[in-house]
Design a protein around this motif. Structure first.
Motif, PDB file in Angstrom:
ATOM      1  N   GLN A 287      -3.930 -10.670   4.243  1.00 54.36           N
ATOM      2  CA  GLN A 287      -3.500  -9.325   3.838  1.00 54.36           C
ATOM      3  C   GLN A 287      -4.653  -8.336   3.956  1.00 54.36           C
ATOM      4  OE1 GLN A 287      -0.606  -8.140   3.357  1.00 54.36           O
ATOM      5  NE2 GLN A 287       0.652  -9.976   3.137  1.00 54.36           N
ATOM      6  N   GLU A 288      -5.825  -8.787   3.573  1.00 55.14           N
ATOM      7  CA  GLU A 288      -6.994  -7.918   3.640  1.00 55.14           C
ATOM      8  C   GLU A 288      -7.307  -7.554   5.104  1.00 55.14           C
ATOM      9  OE1 GLU A 288     -11.603  -8.473   2.479  1.00 55.14           O
ATOM     10  OE2 GLU A 288     -10.172  -9.293   1.017  1.00 55.14           O
ATOM     11  N   ALA A 291      -4.799  -5.083   6.434  1.00 54.11           N
ATOM     12  CA  ALA A 291      -5.054  -3.716   5.969  1.00 54.11           C
ATOM     13  C   ALA A 291      -6.184  -3.083   6.771  1.00 54.11           C
ATOM     14  CB  ALA A 291      -5.391  -3.736   4.481  1.00 54.11           C
ATOM     15  N   GLU A 292      -7.209  -3.866   7.052  1.00 51.53           N
ATOM     16  CA  GLU A 292      -8.323  -3.351   7.866  1.00 51.53           C
ATOM     17  C   GLU A 292      -7.849  -2.958   9.259  1.00 51.53           C
ATOM     18  OE1 GLU A 292     -11.460  -6.256   8.159  1.00 51.53           O
ATOM     19  OE2 GLU A 292     -11.648  -6.329   5.971  1.00 51.53           O
ATOM     20  N   ARG A 294      -4.864  -2.054  10.145  1.00 45.45           N
ATOM     21  CA  ARG A 294      -4.054  -0.836  10.087  1.00 45.45           C
ATOM     22  C   ARG A 294      -4.947   0.406  10.001  1.00 45.45           C
ATOM     23  NH1 ARG A 294      -0.075  -0.118  12.334  1.00 45.45           N
ATOM     24  NH2 ARG A 294       1.061   1.218  10.882  1.00 45.45           N
ATOM     25  N   LEU A 295      -6.040   0.285   9.276  1.00 48.68           N
ATOM     26  CA  LEU A 295      -6.959   1.427   9.199  1.00 48.68           C
ATOM     27  C   LEU A 295      -7.587   1.709  10.567  1.00 48.68           C
ATOM     28  CD1 LEU A 295      -8.789   0.981   5.767  1.00 48.68           C
ATOM     29  CD2 LEU A 295      -7.378   2.922   6.479  1.00 48.68           C
ATOM     30  N   GLN A 365      -2.249   7.448   4.706  1.00 51.73           N
ATOM     31  CA  GLN A 365      -1.644   6.289   4.025  1.00 51.73           C
ATOM     32  C   GLN A 365      -0.139   6.223   4.275  1.00 51.73           C
ATOM     33  OE1 GLN A 365      -3.105   7.502   0.207  1.00 51.73           O
ATOM     34  NE2 GLN A 365      -4.678   5.892   0.123  1.00 51.73           N
ATOM     35  N   ILE A 368       0.489   4.844   7.755  1.00 52.39           N
ATOM     36  CA  ILE A 368       0.249   3.400   7.754  1.00 52.39           C
ATOM     37  C   ILE A 368       1.423   2.673   7.097  1.00 52.39           C
ATOM     38  CG2 ILE A 368      -1.167   1.599   6.684  1.00 52.39           C
ATOM     39  CD1 ILE A 368      -3.619   3.376   7.233  1.00 52.39           C
ATOM     40  N   GLU A 369       1.850   3.202   5.947  1.00 51.66           N
ATOM     41  CA  GLU A 369       2.922   2.546   5.197  1.00 51.66           C
ATOM     42  C   GLU A 369       4.251   2.598   5.977  1.00 51.66           C
ATOM     43  OE1 GLU A 369       2.385   1.215   2.167  1.00 51.66           O
ATOM     44  OE2 GLU A 369       4.421   0.825   1.450  1.00 51.66           O
ATOM     45  N   GLY A 372       4.302   0.600   9.545  1.00 53.90           N
ATOM     46  CA  GLY A 372       3.968  -0.814   9.582  1.00 53.90           C
ATOM     47  C   GLY A 372       5.065  -1.576  10.297  1.00 53.90           C
TER      48      GLY A 372
END
Lengths: 449, 367
Positions: A287-288, A291-292, A294-295, A365, A368-369, A372
């Motif tokens: 998950q971490e 998230a990276e 996606r950034l 954000q 990204i959300e 996804g």
């Protein structure tokens, strides 16, 4: 347990020209230095170097994948009247790359996306039949269409077909190609063909004998009602984007039901969603990492630009880390060219605003959300289990993996997930045939009477 | 014997109507590469090569050959009459990418009504009109190759920009039969411009050849005739503002090495006069042994009639093998032909420099 395990089909998409492909710093010097022979480090993969294509294709073949999939570009995207400069851009012509990849692989299917609007049946049928011969029966064609006068500015016809005509032309195109592929007898005798239809009136003799697969495999991408119907009538594979298990099951049931209308059995059309994936040693680790990624995929600049594509207006004065704009989108905007605008912009904007307000998200954000995509994120064990579940539940026949890195984006999956799928008995441990039709369990087309 | 003025260039056709499997093409390409030939060609037509006969797409076949070879140039015939210039540009540029700078294309037209009916988009047209259009296609294809400057890809992490859009250019080409907006989708190919070849075997092609080609094959049965045609082609090239030496002029010869010089004492004597037979519809024919062919090539080259030869083996496997192991070996022994590839690109083999993007030059000039 007596039930035969449903076998999963796997394909690999070369990371394409879009903002989901994460780019790294350039290697030293321009990419076009003549005589550059030394392969680059895979970490510095390129969207154009043949080494990158070869590495990804060989990895897919090492993983016993059904096929390797290339997208197509016919006009560089524009935004606000200028060439869009934030995404990875620039790609080779797909059939030519696949012919070269046929030299460095032996079993892997080779699928080219080629537009049916800006090509002619005789020429394209000939190029695809040639790929099928030169690869020993591994060719596939992903049929796409365009209604886009913007793209048409690069072509003789210049034009523009309305939405309905795109599909009638595509359907007649595929049918005509099949007439040509069928025009030689298996013993190598050509027979003249004559096709008269709404879009094409052609006759003569086809220049290439019947190819190893009879007909290269036909793939259709898209989710509209016309697209589903076209796939049910004419495609061997449908490339979808259905994310959740429930959405996938509904789509699967709908498309498989349509096949009967054309006298086809459910297993004659394979349903393969495109998926991204992120593997980690633990669920939290995965998950971490996700998230990276996606950034990296959605930079502040990309976030604003994504919003401009929906709003259709210049939003450069807004802060990507601030709230969404309080103005409404312009539904008729031509701000963005060369990219399909999905859905009604007013509805999308309302949805995004609600999401942003509910969770207190900034522009970046929110993008990204909201954007996804369906992804398998987790440990290799969890990803293997999820994939098996999708296929066992009739939500898919397999997956087209879309890595975010080139050329090493498949390495982990092949090394860590494929063996687990094999242990579960849901994925092959060796190629049993030589052609793509063999891998997919698709029938070989019979000779026309 | 006078010293030849330029490097000798050799190329061979590996045509194979009725050959549909990759190993055939790979084998012949590797054989030609062992002979250090500048390039191989593969012929093509839009329609079938003849009644009841088949042939694969030539660019496809040479793309399949590219990773299986290392140095030899790859020059498929690509027709321009019924295709999209944008697609032609992308495919040839891609052949250059997958071969790391070894691609060319031979420009050809489709003049017959039968070919026109395979597409149904336009009727057949006179050869002069088609060659004028082929010139326009060659022009726009080269503009598309230039439309990305070499350093257009920047991956600038500070600004988030992958490309510098000031280094991408619209070509905005308006021709008699088509228009193309650009820029290309394929980044500028490794050679800048893959090599353009024209078979200038008919005067109707000369204008297009002189203006756009890097390599020209001509049709002549004597060095005197070849020299006259080369002079004419060079004169026209200069009239288009090009350097005379920008054209590499090769004589086309069909080669039948089926008999002769098989073993010492057999076949025609090596020192017998070597002549070409004029054949209708095809290149002049050489029939004899490999040593006799080496004599002929030496003679023409020494007379400075041509820059080299494009040979078409009558029986590709057999004749190419004898050409490489006999004729080429002799020419190498005489110091007339290279024994290794000093470079890796086709432009390098031909002694052609890598052109700068015209748009980069314009931008530079405007500074």
């Amino acid at each position: 347990m007596s039930r035969q395990h449903q076998q999963i089909h796997l394909a690999a998409h070369f990371p394409g020209v879009n903002n989901t492909t994460v780019w790294t710093v350039p290697p030293a010097g321009p990419t076009t230095t003549p005589g550059r022979c030394a392969p680059r480090s895979p970490a510095l993969g390129s969207q154009i170097d043949f080494d990158s294509f070869a590495h990804l294709a060989r990895t897919a073949e090492r993983g016993l994948f059904d096929f390797f999939f290339l997208a197509e570009g016919l006009r560089l995207r524009e935004h606000n009247g200028r060439i869009h400069d934030l995404d990875v851009v620039g790609r080779p012509e797909s059939i030519t790359v696949l012919n070269a990849l046929a030299a460095v692989t032996e079993r892997l299917g080779l699928a080219a996306t080629v537009n049916a609007t800006f090509n002619e049946p005789y020429e394209l049928a000939r190029r695809l039949a040639s790929l099928d011969h030169l690869s020993g029966g591994r060719a596939a064609w992903n049929v796409v269409t365009s209604s886009d006068a913007f793209t048409g500015e690069n072509f003789r016809r210049g034009g523009f077909l309305d939405r309905a005509d795109r599909y009638t032309r595509a359907a007649e195109f595929v049918a005509t190609a099949r007439e040509l592929w069928d025009s030689w007898t298996p013993d190598g005798t050509p027979r003249p063909f004559a096709h008269t239809g709404r879009h094409f009136t052609i006759d003569g003799e086809f220049g290439v004998p019947r190819s190893p697969q009879g007909h290269p495999v036909v793939i259709q991408a898209g989710d509209s009602d016309e697209g589903r119907e076209f796939a049910a009538s004419a495609a061997d594979i449908i490339f979808t984007r259905h994310g959740s298990l429930e959405a996938g099951r509904a789509f699967y049931a709908d498309v498989k039901r349509r096949l009967a209308r054309y006298g086809r059995a459910p297993e004659e059309l394979k349903i393969m969603p495109g998926v991204t994936l992120v593997l980690g040693d633990t669920a939290a680790d995965a998950q971490e990492k996700a998230a990276e990624i996606r950034l990296q995929q959605v930079s502040p600049q990309t976030a604003l630009l994504t919003l401009e594509q929906i709003w259709g207006v210049d939003l450069s004065g807004y802060d990507p880390d601030g709230p969404l704009p309080d103005i409404d989108p312009d539904p008729d905007s031509q701000l963005t060219q060369g990219r399909v605008r999905h859905g009604d912009p007013l509805a999308v904007a309302a949805k995004w605003r609600a999401l942003s307000e509910e969770k207190g998200l900034s522009i970046r954000q929110t993008v990204i959300e909201a954007n996804g995509r369906q992804s398998f994120i987790g440990t290799p064990e969890a990803v293997a289990a999820q994939m098996a579940e999708f296929v066992a539940a009739d939500a898919a026949d397999g997956f087209i993996l879309v890595p975010h890195l080139t050329p090493g984006g498949l390495d982990d999956f092949v090394d860590r997930v494929v063996p687990l799928l094999q242990e579960r008995g849901v994925f092959r441990t060796a190629y049993t045939g030589t052609t793509l039709r063999d891998h997919l369990g698709l029938p070989f087309p019979g000779e026309r009477g | 014997m006078s010293v030849p003025t330029g490097t000798l260039h050799l190329a061979a056709a590996i045509d194979g109507d009725g050959r549909y499997q990759a190993p055939y093409y790979v084998e012949l390409a590797r054989l030609a590469e062992e002979g250090m030939l500048d390039f191989i060609t593969l012929d093509d037509t839009f329609g079938p090569p003849g009644p009841g006969r088949g042939r694969l797409d030539a660019l496809a076949a040479l793309a399949r050959v590219a990773p299986a070879t290392g140095r030899i140039g790859l020059v498929p015939t690509v027709t321009t009459t019924h295709t999209e210039p944008f697609h032609v540009s992308s495919a040839v540029a891609t052949l250059d990418w997958v071969s790391r700078g070894r691609a060319g294309w031979r420009v050809e037209v489709s003049a017959t009504e039968a070919e026109a009916r395979l597409v149904g988009r336009r009727p057949a047209a006179p050869a002069g009109e088609l060659w004028a259009e082929a010139g326009e296609v060659a022009d726009v294809v080269a503009r598309l190759w230039d439309s990305w400057e070499d350093d257009a890809e920047i991956r600038d992490t500070a600004t988030g920009r992958f490309i510098d859009r000031d280094k991408l250019h619209y070509v905005d080409f308006e021709g008699a039969h088509f228009s193309v907006r650009g820029p290309a989708i394929v980044p500028r190919p490794p050679q800048g411009h893959p090599v353009v070849a024209v078979a200038a075997t008919d005067p109707v092609t000369w204008q297009t050849a002189a203006r756009h080609a890097d390599v020209v094959y001509l049709r002549a049965t004597s060095p005197e005739e070849a020299g006259r045609i080369r002079d004419e082609l060079r004169r026209r090239a200069v009239a288009h503002g090009r350097e005379a030496r920008a054209l590499t002029v090769l004589a086309s010869v069909a080669v039948d090495l089926a008999d002769g010089e098989g073993a010492p004492g057999t076949g025609p004597a090596v020192n017998a006069p070597v002549a070409l037979t004029d054949t209708p519809g095809g290149p002049p024919l050489y029939r004899g042994g490999p040593a006799g062919l080496a004599e002929l090539i030496t003679g023409w080259h020494t007379a400075d009639a041509v820059d080299g030869f494009h040979i078409t083996p009558v029986a590709p496997r057999h004749d190419l093998e004898r050409f490489v192991n006999g004729t080429v070996a002799l020419l190498q022994h005489r110091g007339l032909f290279r024994t290794f590839y000093p470079g890796a690109t086709l432009r390098g083999h031909l002694g052609l420099s890598r052109p700068a993007s015209r748009y980069a030059l314009e931008r530079e000039a405007a500074r």
